[in-house]
Enzyme design. Structure first.
Site, PDB file in Angstrom:
ATOM      1  CB  SER A   1       5.044  -6.723   4.657  1.00  0.00           C
ATOM      2  OG  SER A   1       5.656  -6.877   5.913  1.00  0.00           O
TER       3      SER A   1
ATOM      4  CE  LYS B   1       5.563  -3.862   0.965  1.00  0.00           C
ATOM      5  NZ  LYS B   1       5.386  -5.081   1.795  1.00  0.00           N
TER       6      LYS B   1
ATOM      7  CE  LYS C   1       5.281  -5.986   9.561  1.00  0.00           C
ATOM      8  NZ  LYS C   1       6.234  -6.719   8.731  1.00  0.00           N
TER       9      LYS C   1
END
Length: 306
Positions: free
Chosen positions: A105, A249, A180
């Site tokens: 990611s 994050k 994502k």
């Protein structure tokens, strides 16, 4: 340029063999691919070699030299960049026409920059982050969001299909990582909304388990009410397999995407603030479902199955 599909028994490099990387590498091995593995954690690398039959050549450069495609499954884009461009990194070994598939990611902006540097050396890149968690990695039913050139995607489709059930072509390089991050934002927002509702219901005198059951039979249903509350939150196990630190994050990346496009995102800003506050209060190293504990602490009420 090579246009042949990458099929077994081709050698695939796999860099990053944590909770997600381990089962993904196992599924590739089960499909007939030969795995060259690398991880900074010697124990994780040992387990991967035992369970997949992988070889560990000992350096990223050696993995690049031995593979037509290399997968990275690392904590963030910075780690991917270091693995690719660092001294004796993957790029030192990758040949022209080979492909780096970043399934981490990562930031889409950083991904596009890295892709440009690889392309200057004749190396192709796809971003192919996944959704579904450890359980779906183990049974090869991940959803995979793929950004990059159509020809590169076609070459790597057999590799991706060995790990996932649904392959979504999202557009140019970086679009998979953008998708994502935005997906995880929606997921995180749904978890917090459900946590606030279940907590308020419990303080009103309702049974938390029954509240979740009603949500799941009603319009309040979301992925967290269906798959996380009974199993990981009300059970108090808090071990879904995806970390709180990584969720924060990804939320920051989603907000970066929104801001870079000039899109209004006041709810995303509030969501990032809420999760960051919880992360600071709870400390590092926790599962993302443990975020509920912060709201419980604020309310002085614990929600669990009765």
């Amino acid at each position: 340029m090579n246009s042949s599909a990458i099929v077994p028994p081709a050698r695939i490099g796999f860099v990053g063999l944590g909770r997600m990387g381990q089962p993904m590498a196992r599924r590739l091995s089960a499909a007939g691919y030969r795995i060259l593995a690398h991880d900074l954690d010697p124990e994780a690398l040992r387990r991967a070699c035992e369970t997949t039959g992988a070889r560990a050549p000992g350096s990223l450069r050696a993995i690049g030299e031995g593979c037509e495609a290399v997968i990275t499954m690392l904590p963030d884009g910075g780690a991917v960049r270091s693995a690719a461009l660092g001294r004796d990194g993957l790029l030192a070994g990758l040949s022209e026409g080979s492909i780096l598939i970043d399934m981490s990611s990562s930031s889409p902006v950083g991904t596009r920059d890295l892709g440009a540097q690889l392309a200057a050396r004749g190396v192709e890149m796809l971003d192919a982050p996944v959704s579904g968690g450890v359980r779906r990695a183990e049974d090869a039913t991940l959803s995979i969001m793929v950004g990059g050139e159509a020809r590169s995607v076609a070459r790597c489709r057999p590799v991706l299909e060995a790990m996932g059930r649904e392959i979504f072509l999202t557009g140019p390089l970086g679009s998979g990582h953008a998708m994502k991050a935005l997906n995880n934002y929606v997921s995180a927002a749904g978890l917090l909304a459900a946590a606030e509702a279940v907590l308020a219901a419990a303080r009103f005198g309702l049974d938390p388990g029954k509240v979740v059951d009603v949500l799941n039979a009603s319009t309040g249903m979301n992925n967290s009410t269906l798959n996380k509350f009974h199993r990981f939150i009300l059970s108090r196990s808090f071990d879904s397999g995806f970390s709180l630190d990584l969720m924060v994050k990804d939320l920051k990346t989603a907000l970066e995407v929104a801001r870079s496009t000039g899109s209004p995102a006041p709810f995303a800003e509030a969501c990032v603030e809420a999760w960051t506050e919880a992360q600071a209060a709870l400390g590092p190293g926790l599962d993302h479902t443990a975020v509920v504990r912060h709201w419980e602490s604020l309310a002085g009420t614990e929600i669990s199955k009765k």
